[in-house]
Motif scaffolding. Structure first.
Motif, short mmCIF file in Angstrom:
data_model
loop_
_atom_site.label_atom_id
_atom_site.label_comp_id
_atom_site.label_asym_id
_atom_site.label_seq_id
_atom_site.Cartn_x
_atom_site.Cartn_y
_atom_site.Cartn_z
N PHE A 165 0.87 -1.24 0.03
CA PHE A 165 0.08 -0.14 0.04
C PHE A 165 0.73 1.29 0.05
CE2 PHE A 165 -3.68 -2.49 1.84
CZ PHE A 165 -4.17 -2.88 0.69
N PHE A 166 2.13 1.09 0.11
CA PHE A 166 3.19 2.17 -0.01
C PHE A 166 2.71 3.09 -1.21
CE2 PHE A 166 7.01 2.97 -2.18
CZ PHE A 166 7.50 4.03 -1.65
N ALA A 167 2.61 2.59 -2.38
CA ALA A 167 2.43 3.14 -3.44
C ALA A 167 1.10 3.14 -4.24
CB ALA A 167 3.23 2.49 -4.83
N LYS A 168 0.01 2.88 -3.04
CA LYS A 168 -1.33 2.71 -3.73
C LYS A 168 -1.69 3.97 -4.15
CE LYS A 168 -4.63 2.48 -0.83
NZ LYS A 168 -5.44 2.25 0.57
N GLU A 169 -1.75 5.33 -3.29
CA GLU A 169 -2.20 6.57 -3.96
C GLU A 169 -1.70 6.96 -4.97
OE1 GLU A 169 -4.29 8.56 -1.63
OE2 GLU A 169 -4.99 6.74 -0.96
N ASP A 170 -0.32 6.97 -5.07
CA ASP A 170 0.37 7.25 -6.29
C ASP A 170 -0.12 6.16 -7.67
OD1 ASP A 170 1.92 8.84 -5.01
OD2 ASP A 170 3.50 7.54 -4.49
N LEU A 171 -0.53 5.13 -7.46
CA LEU A 171 -0.80 4.09 -8.50
C LEU A 171 -2.35 4.87 -8.77
CD1 LEU A 171 0.26 0.61 -7.52
CD2 LEU A 171 1.23 2.19 -9.18
N TYR A 172 -3.17 5.17 -8.09
CA TYR A 172 -4.32 5.67 -8.44
C TYR A 172 -4.17 6.91 -9.33
CZ TYR A 172 -7.13 2.71 -5.65
OH TYR A 172 -8.36 1.55 -5.33
N ARG A 173 -3.01 7.80 -8.85
CA ARG A 173 -2.73 9.06 -9.28
C ARG A 173 -2.15 8.95 -10.94
NH1 ARG A 173 2.21 11.40 -9.78
NH2 ARG A 173 3.14 10.10 -8.29
N LEU A 174 -1.55 7.63 -10.98
CA LEU A 174 -0.88 7.40 -12.27
C LEU A 174 -2.06 6.81 -13.30
CD1 LEU A 174 2.18 7.25 -13.84
CD2 LEU A 174 1.67 4.51 -13.54
N ALA A 175 -3.22 5.95 -12.81
CA ALA A 175 -4.24 5.70 -13.49
C ALA A 175 -5.17 6.69 -13.97
CB ALA A 175 -5.20 4.96 -12.81
N SER A 176 -5.12 7.93 -13.20
CA SER A 176 -5.86 8.84 -13.68
C SER A 176 -5.26 9.99 -14.57
CB SER A 176 -6.52 9.77 -12.31
OG SER A 176 -5.86 11.03 -12.28
N ASP A 177 -3.71 9.70 -14.35
CA ASP A 177 -2.89 10.52 -15.39
C ASP A 177 -3.07 9.81 -16.81
OD1 ASP A 177 -2.03 12.15 -13.30
OD2 ASP A 177 -0.24 11.51 -13.14
N THR A 178 -3.08 8.56 -17.04
CA THR A 178 -3.17 7.94 -18.16
C THR A 178 -4.72 8.56 -18.79
OG1 THR A 178 -4.46 6.11 -17.31
CG2 THR A 178 -2.08 5.99 -17.56
N VAL A 179 -5.55 8.67 -17.93
CA VAL A 179 -7.27 9.19 -18.52
C VAL A 179 -6.89 10.46 -19.09
CG1 VAL A 179 -9.31 9.65 -17.97
CG2 VAL A 179 -8.30 7.59 -16.88
N LYS A 180 -6.24 11.56 -18.22
CA LYS A 180 -5.94 12.88 -18.66
C LYS A 180 -5.22 12.89 -19.93
CE LYS A 180 -6.24 14.65 -13.96
NZ LYS A 180 -5.82 15.09 -12.97
N LEU A 181 -4.31 11.97 -20.08
CA LEU A 181 -3.52 12.15 -21.29
C LEU A 181 -4.41 11.53 -22.55
CD1 LEU A 181 0.10 10.27 -20.94
CD2 LEU A 181 -0.56 12.36 -21.81
#
Lengths: 737, 171
Positions: free
Chosen positions: A97-113
């Motif tokens: 879970f260390f990277a959990k929040e960051d992974l959510y951010r990455l998924a949303s970044d792909t949508v924005k891209l």
């Protein structure tokens, strides 16, 4: 971006520049679900899943155009980040879970891209690692590294609290130093000087008994005066400093936004305000001075002893390392036993409170006997650990004390031998002086060992305190915020998006508008995001995307005063502060007259029950006082809001805790009060919304239906379904519309 | 009373007769047949109803949105499909098992653990050691780190002496 070696090698291999990286996430597991440091690097074309940190072990490329989306699946201790193509999922990486929040951010970044909203991607990389030592921060919300904490800086900053009381502090330090000087000198006069100079025929002051006695008594008196001064000054400033610290922490906490409070427990914050302040205070006014004085005393005594007789000094102090080691061990064991006792006492207390609070249920299900057994078991466990602790305390400590006493015995033995032989200039007076001094060396050792733990606890408290003081509020007032005397009340929500945590979007592209003076009803299931809309309007939180305007001005541009003066909310949470009912109503407007308070109470339907209470408006309510029912509390809370006379009124389930009859009565008042004000009414009972100018249905954080009561009924959609269901339910209990 | 309750509450029990679970990479998909009607649920989520007591019985199956499809009373009756389900549950409930504690340092309210687990060496931080370490009896303990990830000590008495000494206090 703070790229690691593996990422740099990859960039070079792929012929990419750092600027082409849109965002990155550091991970701690790989696609095979084993621990391995790595990262995910997002470029405009896709995601590189990299294994390795200091060297590039492997990399896999996931081209954005090859997949429909990227998402996260949260498991118990880990999560998996995966790519989706036609419903088929491919795991890109696992992570704790260390990277959990960051992974959510990455998924949303792909949508924005994909949606060509690259400008909305924040290039601010979440700071997770200490820039100094490279270790990850233990707490995700704090840029705090325990290894690199600058103790000196913290202590210096802390001293700022004491600087106001410089003179007092100086008085404390001077009195303490003088006291320790007297402690060092006194044994000299009562032992060596007395025996060798006054009682000895060869002494310089032979026979001057009165002189030495006066000297000794004088020193006692000075010591007494200094102790009185020290104690008086300490108690004088103690309360003031604790007050200052508590006030500062509370002011710092209060300044923060709601987001800070939702992430923390009330107990934790209360602990922080009272516990930390006391801990800091005691450390500085008790621990530190005691430690400093004992240290100075220890050094002075050792130097004097060395000057008199180095050999005997070394012999006397030879046991110190062993004693320190033993005390250290003793404390560790003691701490373990104390911890055990503490945990057992905590669990017994919580069991007791649980049983007493639930005594009605215990009796209903006739579980008295089994509960008594459960309690007796827990109580026995506590007694056991208590016994073990006291047994240890009463045996181990005397043993170490005896060892300490060996130091004194050694001085008696060798010092006595030296005195008899007359070697090394040893006299009877010097021997008695040594014996007094040895005690002064050994007795503070216990506190020295304890100081380490005490100091670390205090530093932790200070650090927490400064963190709160330095924390930035998420919702802040703009520098040149617009102040409006009164607003008209036009409200517009324009494509508003919001989430409390990255993993769940609570409000999704919500748009609606309410004309000044009109009423909007907000309908939806529990958890659909209705109350969040109200919280966003009054800026308890700020929306992530889109904007909310009042009279055409973005609420983020308005001053807090304008917002809070013109918008008032009656929420489901009806909190009453400790005080009288009158004070609680007047909380909204301290300038209100008695008549205005009574009028507001009448309008809210509270007056009738208030006058029936023996102390009427002077009845004390709140924690530990008169317990009012949910409906009564809510009526007081409505009265409080009405007193504010806001232009925009938000009724968030304002009548939910009332019986149908009372609700109807208050509803009539509320309806008439709504006239001339913009009103947002959030309600479960749709009958209360029939007269609203327009209605919106919120589902899953989005507006699914919009229109008047009649329009929505004709539409036969979700509103129609909810309405007919409720109507049936009301008919079943004998209530008709 | 139970009869009345079960008459009111309908739970769909998934059995080999009405459900087919298939492996899709690291995920599991489900197709059910009810009253002759075949329904493809796509990728599903499996969760234990009694995670500490029942490893392979009483498993709820949810669709991607978290809506419950049904309950598996016992995985073992699925025979050849059982492995697919067991593997998925092991992935979901995977908790690194600590075999050695290299270091455990308490500093300013956090304790930093450097441990060897069945999936490699890792460092994590724990806040409020007394609340974050739950002793389950028989030497078993679950440690939850600051991010919410869990680690397990299967039997503390089987740890080497130096590792045991580091956690002894909390068990």
């Amino acid at each position: 971006m703070n790229l690691n070696k593996a990422e740099r090698v990859l960039l070079e291999r792929e012929g990419l520049s750092e600027e082409e990286i849109v965002s990155r996430v550091v991970t701690d597991m790989n696609a095979q679900a084993t621990f391995e440091k790595g990262s995910l690097v997002l470029t405009r074309k896709g995601i590189y899943a990299i294994s390795g940190e200091n060297s590039l072990k492997a990399s896999v490329f996931y081209r954005l155009s090859d997949y429909d989306s990227f998402a996260i699946d949260e498991l118990l201790s880990t999560c998996r980040f995966y790519a989706v193509k036609d419903g088929e999922r491919t795991v890109v990486t696992y992570s704790t879970f260390f990277a959990k929040e960051d992974l959510y951010r990455l998924a949303s970044d792909t949508v924005k891209l994909r949606e060509d909203r690259i400008s909305e991607i924040s290039d601010e990389e979440a700071q997770r690692f200490c820039p100094k030592c490279g270790r990850r921060y233990p707490d995700r919300d704090r840029a705090f590294c325990p290894n690199c904490m600058e103790k000196g800086k913290i202590i210096k900053r802390m001293m700022g609290f004491f600087s106001k009381y410089k003179l007092y502090m100086l008085a404390i330090v001077v009195s303490m130093l003088s006291l320790s000087a007297i402690s060092v000198i006194a044994p000299y006069f009562s032992s060596q000087f007395f025996y060798d100079e006054v009682l000895n025929v060869k002494g310089e002051y032979y026979g001057e008994l009165v002189f030495v006695l006066v000297l000794i008594v004088l020193m006692r008196i000075v010591r007494l005066i200094l102790t009185i001064i020290h104690d008086a000054v300490t108690s004088l400033i103690s309360a003031k400093i604790v007050y200052d610290i508590k006030k500062t922490i509370f002011a710092a906490i209060e300044r923060l936004s709601m987001g800070y409070f939702t992430a923390r427990t009330t107990g934790g914050l209360m602990n922080q305000i009272s516990h930390d302040a006391n801990r800091i205070y005691w450390f500085f006014t008790d621990g530190m001075p005691y430690f400093t004085i004992n240290l100075v005393q220890l050094v002075a005594v050792t130097v004097i002893m060395l000057l008199y007789n180095p050999l005997l000094t070394l012999l006397a102090l030879g046991f110190t390392p062993l004693v320190l080691y033993l005390i250290g061990k003793l404390f560790r064991k003691s701490r373990k036993l104390n911890h055990k006792r503490y945990t057992r006492s905590r669990s017994m207390n919580s069991l007791l409170s649980d049983l007493l609070s639930g005594i009605r249920i215990v009796k209903t299900f006739s579980r008295e006997k089994s509960e008594a057994e459960r309690f007796s078991k827990s109580s026995r466990a506590l007694a056991d650990s208590e016994m073990r602790r006291s047994k240890f305390g009463s045996t181990a400590y005397p043993l170490v004390n005896t060892l300490v006493y060996l130091g004194t015995i050694a001085v008696w033995a060798f010092g006595g031998w030296m005195a008899i032989k007359g070697s090394f200039g040893m006299t009877y007076g010097i021997l008695t002086l040594f014996i007094s001094y040895v005690g002064m060396v050994y007795s503070p050792l216990y506190s020295f060992v304890d100081m380490v733990e005490w100091g670390s606890d205090c530093l932790n408290s200070m650090n927490r305190l400064f963190e709160v003081m330095d924390a930035e509020a998420d919702v802040t007032e703009k520098e040149n915020a617009i102040s409006l005397d009164s607003v008209k009340g036009d409200i517009v929500f324009d494509n508003v998006e919001f989430s409390y945590t990255k993993s769940r979007r609570v409000i999704n592209k919500v748009s609606f508008s309410v004309e000044a003076g009109k009423t909007l009803g907000i309908v939806g299931h529990t958890g659909s995001g209705k109350s969040t809309l109200a919280n966003l309007l009054i800026r308890l939180y700020d929306c992530d995307e889109g904007r909310i305007t009042v009279d055409g001005v973005d609420v983020r541009d308005l001053s807090f005063d304008t917002l809070r003066r013109n918008i008032a909310i009656v929420s489901q949470e009806t909190y009453l502060f400790v005080g009288t009912i009158y004070d609680n109503i007047r909380y909204a407007n301290h300038d209100a007259t008695r008549e205005e308070v009574i009028e507001a109470a009448k309008a809210a339907g509270a007056h009738d029950f208030i006058v029936k209470l023996p102390d009427a408006y002077s009845t004390m309510v709140g924690f530990g006082h008169k317990d009012l029912s949910g409906g009564e509390r809510q009526r007081i809370s409505i009265a409080r809001t009405l007193l504010r006379n806001p232009k925009i009124l938000i009724l968030d389930e304002a009548t939910a805790a009332m019986d149908t009859q009372t609700e109807r009565r208050i509803q009539t008042t509320l309806d008439s009060l709504s006239k001339g004000r913009t009103t947002l009414t959030i309600a479960h009972r749709l009958s209360t919304l029939k007269n609203a100018d327009s209605l919106i249905v919120v589902s899953g954080g989005a507006v699914t239906e919009q229109g008047t009561h009649a329009e929505l009924l004709a539409k036969k959609g979700e509103y129609h379904k909810l309405y007919t269901l409720q109507l049936e339910a009301l008919k079943n209990v004998g209530v008709t519309e | 009373m139970n009869n009345t309750l079960s008459q009111i509450i309908e739970i769909l029990y998934l059995t080999p007769e009405n459900s087919v679970f298939t492996q899709k990479g690291d995920f599991v998909a489900l197709t059910t047949v009810q009253n002759g009607e075949k329904k493809d649920h796509g990728i599903v989520k499996l969760r234990r109803l009694f995670p500490f007591e029942e490893l392979w019985n009483d498993i709820t199956v949810m669709d991607a949105s978290g809506e419950e499809i049904g309950v598996i009373a016992s995985i073992d009756c699925f025979k050849e499909m059982a492995d697919i389900l067991k593997n998925e549950l092991e992935r979901v409930y995977f908790t690194p098992k600590i075999s050695k504690i290299y270091a455990m340092k308490d500093k300013y309210g956090f304790s930093t653990w450097d441990v060897e687990t069945d999936i490699g060496r890792v460092t994590f931080s724990v806040k409020d050691t007394f609340r974050s370490i739950v002793s389950l009896g028989g030497g078993r303990a679950i440690i939850t780190d600051v991010d919410g990830s869990r680690y397990e000590i299967v039997d503390a008495s089987k740890l080497d002496k130096s590792s045991y000494k580091k956690v002894e206090l909390y068990l």
